[in-house]
Design an enzyme around this catalytic site. Structure first.
Site, PDB file in Angstrom:
ATOM      1  N   CYS A 111       5.779  -4.482   0.855  1.00  0.00           N
ATOM      2  CA  CYS A 111       6.226  -5.573  -0.005  1.00  0.00           C
ATOM      3  C   CYS A 111       6.682  -5.019  -1.352  1.00  0.00           C
ATOM      4  O   CYS A 111       5.933  -4.304  -2.021  1.00  0.00           O
ATOM      5  CB  CYS A 111       5.088  -6.571  -0.194  1.00  0.00           C
ATOM      6  SG  CYS A 111       5.375  -7.782  -1.494  1.00  0.00           S
ATOM      7  N   GLU A 112       7.891  -5.355  -1.762  1.00  0.00           N
ATOM      8  CA  GLU A 112       8.410  -4.793  -3.006  1.00  0.00           C
ATOM      9  C   GLU A 112       7.811  -5.450  -4.252  1.00  0.00           C
ATOM     10  O   GLU A 112       8.004  -4.964  -5.361  1.00  0.00           O
ATOM     11  CB  GLU A 112       9.931  -4.891  -3.050  1.00  0.00           C
ATOM     12  CG  GLU A 112      10.495  -6.281  -3.216  1.00  0.00           C
ATOM     13  CD  GLU A 112      12.016  -6.278  -3.268  1.00  0.00           C
ATOM     14  OE1 GLU A 112      12.555  -7.137  -3.968  1.00  0.00           O
ATOM     15  OE2 GLU A 112      12.653  -5.439  -2.599  1.00  0.00           O
ATOM     16  N   HIS A 113       7.076  -6.543  -4.072  1.00  0.00           N
ATOM     17  CA  HIS A 113       6.491  -7.232  -5.220  1.00  0.00           C
ATOM     18  C   HIS A 113       5.138  -6.653  -5.633  1.00  0.00           C
ATOM     19  O   HIS A 113       4.789  -6.680  -6.815  1.00  0.00           O
ATOM     20  CB  HIS A 113       6.330  -8.726  -4.914  1.00  0.00           C
ATOM     21  CG  HIS A 113       7.632  -9.407  -4.640  1.00  0.00           C
ATOM     22  ND1 HIS A 113       7.802 -10.301  -3.601  1.00  0.00           N
ATOM     23  CD2 HIS A 113       8.839  -9.288  -5.236  1.00  0.00           C
ATOM     24  CE1 HIS A 113       9.051 -10.726  -3.600  1.00  0.00           C
ATOM     25  NE2 HIS A 113       9.694 -10.128  -4.567  1.00  0.00           N
ATOM     26  N   HIS A 114       4.378  -6.158  -4.648  1.00  0.00           N
ATOM     27  CA  HIS A 114       3.052  -5.618  -4.960  1.00  0.00           C
ATOM     28  C   HIS A 114       2.812  -4.231  -4.350  1.00  0.00           C
ATOM     29  O   HIS A 114       1.735  -3.663  -4.514  1.00  0.00           O
ATOM     30  CB  HIS A 114       1.956  -6.569  -4.451  1.00  0.00           C
ATOM     31  CG  HIS A 114       1.956  -7.897  -5.139  1.00  0.00           C
ATOM     32  ND1 HIS A 114       2.628  -8.990  -4.640  1.00  0.00           N
ATOM     33  CD2 HIS A 114       1.387  -8.292  -6.297  1.00  0.00           C
ATOM     34  CE1 HIS A 114       2.453 -10.021  -5.463  1.00  0.00           C
ATOM     35  NE2 HIS A 114       1.712  -9.627  -6.467  1.00  0.00           N
ATOM     36  N   GLN A 152      10.778  -9.681   3.571  1.00  0.00           N
ATOM     37  CA  GLN A 152      11.007  -9.841   5.006  1.00  0.00           C
ATOM     38  C   GLN A 152      12.342 -10.506   5.321  1.00  0.00           C
ATOM     39  O   GLN A 152      12.994 -10.170   6.314  1.00  0.00           O
ATOM     40  CB  GLN A 152       9.856 -10.639   5.620  1.00  0.00           C
ATOM     41  CG  GLN A 152       9.875 -10.665   7.144  1.00  0.00           C
ATOM     42  CD  GLN A 152       8.618 -11.288   7.720  1.00  0.00           C
ATOM     43  OE1 GLN A 152       7.520 -11.045   7.217  1.00  0.00           O
ATOM     44  NE2 GLN A 152       8.758 -12.082   8.758  1.00  0.00           N
ATOM     45  N   HIS A 180       1.481 -10.038   5.582  1.00  0.00           N
ATOM     46  CA  HIS A 180       1.715  -9.427   4.285  1.00  0.00           C
ATOM     47  C   HIS A 180       0.371  -9.262   3.591  1.00  0.00           C
ATOM     48  O   HIS A 180      -0.297 -10.259   3.286  1.00  0.00           O
ATOM     49  CB  HIS A 180       2.634 -10.306   3.435  1.00  0.00           C
ATOM     50  CG  HIS A 180       4.028 -10.418   3.975  1.00  0.00           C
ATOM     51  ND1 HIS A 180       5.135 -10.018   3.256  1.00  0.00           N
ATOM     52  CD2 HIS A 180       4.498 -10.867   5.169  1.00  0.00           C
ATOM     53  CE1 HIS A 180       6.229 -10.228   3.974  1.00  0.00           C
ATOM     54  NE2 HIS A 180       5.867 -10.743   5.135  1.00  0.00           N
ATOM     55  N   CYS A 182      -0.156  -8.570   0.656  1.00  0.00           N
ATOM     56  CA  CYS A 182      -0.146  -9.176  -0.679  1.00  0.00           C
ATOM     57  C   CYS A 182      -0.615 -10.627  -0.607  1.00  0.00           C
ATOM     58  O   CYS A 182      -1.033 -11.199  -1.621  1.00  0.00           O
ATOM     59  CB  CYS A 182       1.240  -9.088  -1.312  1.00  0.00           C
ATOM     60  SG  CYS A 182       2.547  -9.895  -0.372  1.00  0.00           S
TER      61      CYS A 182
END
Length: 223
Positions: A111-114, A152, A180, A182
């Site tokens: 996940c590119e956010h976390h 995704q 995920h 996250c």
């Protein structure tokens, strides 16, 4: 009034993606892999030291180098276009005109956010318009686009677009069902939920063809 930092946190938790392409700078590949590893190693050392870890301990002193190599060579290796698999196709000499489905492709992404793992399955299908592709190439395309910081939705689109380009047809579909971490291990901490995304091109936009594809996914595989 929400500040910028809170907005960015909320954006990540809402799984927002701003672009169908991964956000890369123009100078993304000015450094060699070895140079990137050395730089990331220093950054990881700084993170661990800031957290109060004792980097002289035998258990952790090699962690910065291991993490740096893992980032560059493994879990984010799909960022490098030089590692893109060659999607060789062949003439459909046997005139197979029905749907081909490669289901249950194991998928590991981040996940590119976390920067936490995404773990799931991809199901990919196409209908030949004259060309066919090796089965393992479909797996490798999934792996290539998964090995990068991702969301995704984007990953699903990239897989379809790459196969459409390779096969010269719009008749490609992909469904991904993934967990995920996250969501599962932080934040809401919902360990049961998973995320399903889909992209349907060409004939797969027809409800009957789409239903056929989704029914194939449900079939149990017996050996």
């Amino acid at each position: 009034m929400i500040n910028n930092e809170d907005f960015l946190d909320e954006t990540g938790d809402n799984h927002f993606s701003s672009n169908a392409q991964n956000p890369l700078r123009q100078d993304a590949f000015d450094l060699s892999d070895d140079e990137k590893i050395e730089q990331i190693k220093k950054d990881v050392e700084n993170i661990l030291q800031t957290l109060g870890m004792d980097l002289t301990d035998d258990s952790i002193k090699g962690t910065p180098n291991r993490v740096a190599k893992m980032f560059v060579k493994e879990i984010f290796g799909g960022l490098n276009p030089s590692k893109k698999p060659k999607a060789s196709t062949f003439e459909n000499n046997y005139k197979y005109g029905e749907m081909l489905v490669e289901k249950n492709i194991t998928l590991y992404s981040t996940c590119e956010h976390h920067l936490l793992p995404i773990i799931g399955r991809a199901h990919v299908a196409y209908i030949s318009s004259g060309r066919v592709i090796g089965l393992s190439k479909m797996n490798r395309i999934v792996e290539y686009y998964a090995k990068r910081p991702q969301v995704q939705e984007r990953l699903t689109m990239q897989i379809v677009q790459e196969l459409q380009k390779a096969l010269g047809t719009e008749d490609v579909a992909c469904v991904i069902d993934a967990k995920h971490l996250c969501v599962n291990s932080r934040g809401i901490k919902d360990i049961e939920s998973s995320t399903v995304t889909s992209e349907f091109g060409g004939k797969f936009k027809d409800p009957q063809t789409r239903r056929e594809f989704l029914d194939y996914i449900k079939l149990e595989t017996h050996f």
